[in-house]
Design a protein around this motif. Sequence first.
Motif, PDB file in Angstrom:
ATOM      1  N   ALA A   1      19.528   1.498   5.021  1.00 23.71           N
ATOM      2  CA  ALA A   1      18.710   1.085   6.161  1.00 23.71           C
ATOM      3  C   ALA A   1      18.505   2.244   7.131  1.00 23.71           C
ATOM      4  O   ALA A   1      17.391   2.471   7.633  1.00 23.71           O
ATOM      5  N   ASP A   2      19.568   2.988   7.398  1.00 22.99           N
ATOM      6  CA  ASP A   2      19.468   4.119   8.308  1.00 22.99           C
ATOM      7  C   ASP A   2      18.505   5.165   7.774  1.00 22.99           C
ATOM      8  O   ASP A   2      17.635   5.678   8.494  1.00 22.99           O
ATOM      9  N   LEU A   3      18.617   5.476   6.481  1.00 24.61           N
ATOM     10  CA  LEU A   3      17.740   6.463   5.869  1.00 24.61           C
ATOM     11  C   LEU A   3      16.290   5.989   5.862  1.00 24.61           C
ATOM     12  O   LEU A   3      15.353   6.775   6.045  1.00 24.61           O
ATOM     13  N   ALA A   4      16.093   4.671   5.654  1.00 24.70           N
ATOM     14  CA  ALA A   4      14.737   4.122   5.623  1.00 24.70           C
ATOM     15  C   ALA A   4      14.062   4.262   6.987  1.00 24.70           C
ATOM     16  O   ALA A   4      12.889   4.637   7.082  1.00 24.70           O
ATOM     17  N   TYR A   5      14.816   3.952   8.060  1.00 23.93           N
ATOM     18  CA  TYR A   5      14.246   4.106   9.391  1.00 23.93           C
ATOM     19  C   TYR A   5      13.946   5.574   9.697  1.00 23.93           C
ATOM     20  O   TYR A   5      12.910   5.905  10.275  1.00 23.93           O
ATOM     21  N   ALA A   6      14.850   6.458   9.289  1.00 20.02           N
ATOM     22  CA  ALA A   6      14.619   7.886   9.523  1.00 20.02           C
ATOM     23  C   ALA A   6      13.364   8.352   8.798  1.00 20.02           C
ATOM     24  O   ALA A   6      12.542   9.098   9.354  1.00 20.02           O
ATOM     25  N   ALA A   7      13.196   7.902   7.551  1.00 19.69           N
ATOM     26  CA  ALA A   7      12.006   8.279   6.784  1.00 19.69           C
ATOM     27  C   ALA A   7      10.749   7.704   7.417  1.00 19.69           C
ATOM     28  O   ALA A   7       9.694   8.358   7.458  1.00 19.69           O
ATOM     29  N   GLY A   8      10.850   6.457   7.911  1.00 17.50           N
ATOM     30  CA  GLY A   8       9.703   5.827   8.559  1.00 17.50           C
ATOM     31  C   GLY A   8       9.238   6.620   9.757  1.00 17.50           C
ATOM     32  O   GLY A   8       8.033   6.887   9.923  1.00 17.50           O
ATOM     33  N   TRP A   9      10.163   7.010  10.599  1.00 13.49           N
ATOM     34  CA  TRP A   9       9.792   7.802  11.769  1.00 13.49           C
ATOM     35  C   TRP A   9       9.136   9.110  11.358  1.00 13.49           C
ATOM     36  O   TRP A   9       8.136   9.533  11.924  1.00 13.49           O
ATOM     37  N   ALA A  10       9.723   9.774  10.362  1.00 17.65           N
ATOM     38  CA  ALA A  10       9.203  11.082   9.958  1.00 17.65           C
ATOM     39  C   ALA A  10       7.819  10.972   9.336  1.00 17.65           C
ATOM     40  O   ALA A  10       6.906  11.740   9.668  1.00 17.65           O
ATOM     41  N   MET A  11       7.640  10.009   8.428  1.00 15.91           N
ATOM     42  CA  MET A  11       6.371   9.914   7.695  1.00 15.91           C
ATOM     43  C   MET A  11       5.235   9.395   8.568  1.00 15.91           C
ATOM     44  O   MET A  11       4.125   9.910   8.524  1.00 15.91           O
ATOM     45  N   LEU A  12       5.511   8.341   9.359  1.00 15.77           N
ATOM     46  CA  LEU A  12       4.429   7.717  10.119  1.00 15.77           C
ATOM     47  C   LEU A  12       3.914   8.605  11.249  1.00 15.77           C
ATOM     48  O   LEU A  12       2.777   8.466  11.682  1.00 15.77           O
ATOM     49  N   ARG A  13       4.723   9.514  11.719  1.00 16.76           N
ATOM     50  CA  ARG A  13       4.242  10.440  12.743  1.00 16.76           C
ATOM     51  C   ARG A  13       3.191  11.386  12.176  1.00 16.76           C
ATOM     52  O   ARG A  13       2.336  11.880  12.905  1.00 16.76           O
ATOM     53  N   ARG A  14       3.286  11.639  10.856  1.00 15.08           N
ATOM     54  CA  ARG A  14       2.374  12.599  10.233  1.00 15.08           C
ATOM     55  C   ARG A  14       1.244  11.932   9.465  1.00 15.08           C
ATOM     56  O   ARG A  14       0.281  12.594   9.092  1.00 15.08           O
ATOM     57  N   SER A  15       1.343  10.634   9.210  1.00 14.77           N
ATOM     58  CA  SER A  15       0.338   9.940   8.408  1.00 14.77           C
ATOM     59  C   SER A  15      -0.897   9.618   9.240  1.00 14.77           C
ATOM     60  O   SER A  15      -0.810   9.473  10.464  1.00 14.77           O
ATOM     61  N   PRO A  16      -2.061   9.455   8.592  1.00 13.97           N
ATOM     62  CA  PRO A  16      -3.254   9.011   9.324  1.00 13.97           C
ATOM     63  C   PRO A  16      -3.022   7.651   9.963  1.00 13.97           C
ATOM     64  O   PRO A  16      -2.432   6.754   9.349  1.00 13.97           O
ATOM     65  N   ASP A  17      -3.482   7.500  11.185  1.00 12.37           N
ATOM     66  CA  ASP A  17      -3.227   6.274  11.936  1.00 12.37           C
ATOM     67  C   ASP A  17      -3.789   5.047  11.219  1.00 12.37           C
ATOM     68  O   ASP A  17      -3.115   4.012  11.119  1.00 12.37           O
ATOM     69  N   ARG A  18      -5.010   5.156  10.700  1.00  7.33           N
ATOM     70  CA  ARG A  18      -5.642   3.998  10.059  1.00  7.33           C
ATOM     71  C   ARG A  18      -4.837   3.546   8.840  1.00  7.33           C
ATOM     72  O   ARG A  18      -4.647   2.349   8.631  1.00  7.33           O
ATOM     73  N   ALA A  19      -4.349   4.487   8.064  1.00  5.05           N
ATOM     74  CA  ALA A  19      -3.566   4.133   6.876  1.00  5.05           C
ATOM     75  C   ALA A  19      -2.253   3.469   7.273  1.00  5.05           C
ATOM     76  O   ALA A  19      -1.813   2.502   6.634  1.00  5.05           O
ATOM     77  N   GLY A  20      -1.614   3.976   8.315  1.00  3.73           N
ATOM     78  CA  GLY A  20      -0.351   3.389   8.757  1.00  3.73           C
ATOM     79  C   GLY A  20      -0.527   1.969   9.249  1.00  3.73           C
ATOM     80  O   GLY A  20       0.281   1.090   8.924  1.00  3.73           O
ATOM     81  N   ARG A  21      -1.572   1.739  10.019  1.00  3.68           N
ATOM     82  CA  ARG A  21      -1.811   0.384  10.522  1.00  3.68           C
ATOM     83  C   ARG A  21      -2.114  -0.574   9.373  1.00  3.68           C
ATOM     84  O   ARG A  21      -1.662  -1.718   9.375  1.00  3.68           O
ATOM     85  N   ALA A  22      -2.901  -0.116   8.397  1.00  2.00           N
ATOM     86  CA  ALA A  22      -3.222  -0.974   7.255  1.00  2.00           C
ATOM     87  C   ALA A  22      -1.966  -1.317   6.464  1.00  2.00           C
ATOM     88  O   ALA A  22      -1.799  -2.455   5.998  1.00  2.00           O
ATOM     89  N   LEU A  23      -1.065  -0.362   6.310  1.00  2.00           N
ATOM     90  CA  LEU A  23       0.181  -0.606   5.583  1.00  2.00           C
ATOM     91  C   LEU A  23       1.007  -1.674   6.278  1.00  2.00           C
ATOM     92  O   LEU A  23       1.493  -2.621   5.637  1.00  2.00           O
ATOM     93  N   PHE A  24       1.179  -1.584   7.582  1.00  2.00           N
ATOM     94  CA  PHE A  24       2.010  -2.546   8.298  1.00  2.00           C
ATOM     95  C   PHE A  24       1.335  -3.912   8.386  1.00  2.00           C
ATOM     96  O   PHE A  24       2.021  -4.937   8.435  1.00  2.00           O
ATOM     97  N   ARG A  25       0.041  -3.936   8.364  1.00  2.00           N
ATOM     98  CA  ARG A  25      -0.664  -5.214   8.312  1.00  2.00           C
ATOM     99  C   ARG A  25      -0.404  -5.900   6.972  1.00  2.00           C
ATOM    100  O   ARG A  25      -0.175  -7.111   6.916  1.00  2.00           O
ATOM    101  N   ARG A  26      -0.405  -5.107   5.889  1.00  2.00           N
ATOM    102  CA  ARG A  26      -0.097  -5.677   4.568  1.00  2.00           C
ATOM    103  C   ARG A  26       1.340  -6.171   4.507  1.00  2.00           C
ATOM    104  O   ARG A  26       1.614  -7.221   3.903  1.00  2.00           O
ATOM    105  N   LEU A  27       2.253  -5.427   5.111  1.00  2.00           N
ATOM    106  CA  LEU A  27       3.650  -5.864   5.139  1.00  2.00           C
ATOM    107  C   LEU A  27       3.782  -7.189   5.885  1.00  2.00           C
ATOM    108  O   LEU A  27       4.548  -8.073   5.470  1.00  2.00           O
ATOM    109  N   ALA A  28       3.053  -7.326   6.988  1.00  2.00           N
ATOM    110  CA  ALA A  28       3.091  -8.579   7.750  1.00  2.00           C
ATOM    111  C   ALA A  28       2.560  -9.729   6.908  1.00  2.00           C
ATOM    112  O   ALA A  28       3.160 -10.810   6.859  1.00  2.00           O
TER     113      ALA A  28
END
Length: 325
Positions: free
Chosen positions: A6-33
């Motif tokens: 869980a700790d590693l997953a959150y760390a990866a999330g912070w690192a990747m989402l800061r660098r990912s395109p905003d539109r792609a990140g929002r679409a991913l979290f919408r799919r997760l929801a």
Amino acid sequence: MDERTADLAYAAGWAMLRRSPDRAGRALFRRLADRSWCARDGGTRGLERNLRRLLGPAGTDAQLRALSKAGMRSYMRYFYEMFRLPAMGREYVLSHTRATGVDALQEHVRSGRGVVAALPHMGNWDHAGAWITMQGTPLTTVAQRLNPESLFQRFTAYRESLGMEVLPLTGGSATVGTLARRLREGGLVCLLADRDINGTGVEVDFFGEKARMPSGPAALALNTGAALMPVSLWYDGPYWNIRVHEEIPVAPGLSRTHRIHGTTQALARVFEGAIAEHPEDWHMLQTVFSADHDEDRARRRERENRAMLRALAPDRGREHAGRSG
């Protein structure tokens, strides 16, 4: 998922989402929801259990499901923006925030009178904290401990990087005393106040039922003379909305207990109105209502009893075999 994963997953999330395109990140979290909502997992069921009270007896299952779908999307938007916020930049945050009532809060702080800002779990409270610090008003808040400890420290460091002082809800040294000291110094203390986490809160009327809410905000206002000001948060398209409501005066009463209860009830009424206006942005997946607390306790007792019976079953079998021999 174990604690280290869980700790590693959150760390990866912070690192990747800061660098990912905003539109792609929002679409991913919408799919997760939507995936959680379609599966009707524990979080979705908990959210619907609370939202059903907002709809009342006339609400239909279809209305509840539509509202919970919007609610899960709003909830996952909060998580996405929490990961993304450090990369958004000051100008973006300031230009995408609409706030009302903040002048009164800031005037109290400038005059040397502390403020207890009490918030329900609405919208994006991390953003609201970052935004107010960008306005030049530092704040102190309290965070629930997470497991593993490294994950709690990661969340704490993240919020502190946004300009907040973060104290642990449990396991800390004199957290309540520190909050009172900050208020007496004329500071701002921000507390999530619509869920009784540690079981020491008070019972109030909320959406026509009994619910348990923390007594801390009212007690701090009573003890320090600070202004108790409810704050509601919600989304409006790409914008974050913040509303600072009028101060709730400490209720009169014959005893300290009565005064804290009356003040907490007044706070619950403000929360009730704010949540009713933006129910899809109330991110309450946990138990709030007293009837649900009772039901949860009954289920825990039933599970414990079944576990005890299973544990005793082998002993009973050996005892029976011994008598037969």
